[in-house]
Design an enzyme around this catalytic site. Sequence first.
Site, PDB file in Angstrom:
ATOM      1  CB  CYS A  46      13.587  53.283  61.082  1.00 43.53           C
ATOM      2  SG  CYS A  46      15.242  53.399  61.785  1.00 43.53           S
ATOM      3  N   PRO A  47      11.345  55.474  60.049  1.00 46.91           N
ATOM      4  CG  PRO A  47      10.589  56.778  58.205  1.00 46.91           C
ATOM      5  CD  PRO A  47      10.139  55.738  59.237  1.00 46.91           C
TER       6      PRO A  47
END
Length: 75
Positions: free
Chosen positions: A13-14
Amino acid sequence: MADQLIDARDLECPIPILQVSVALRDAEEGGSVELVTTGERAEVDVPAWTGDMGYDLKETVRGDDGCTHFVIVKA
């Protein structure tokens, strides 16, 4: 089954969330995306993000292969 599949294995992530964001931005209301990820933070980040964005998190499944599958629907 979701309208689109995003295979984000081995991405942290992201990046997976950004990929889902682009896919849902272009989707019709009710359109869905299945996200497959191995990211350690995904089980926390994806539900939080879907809630913040007003999307429906319909399903979360952790597979035996270490992947987590999320089905997200544009509300």
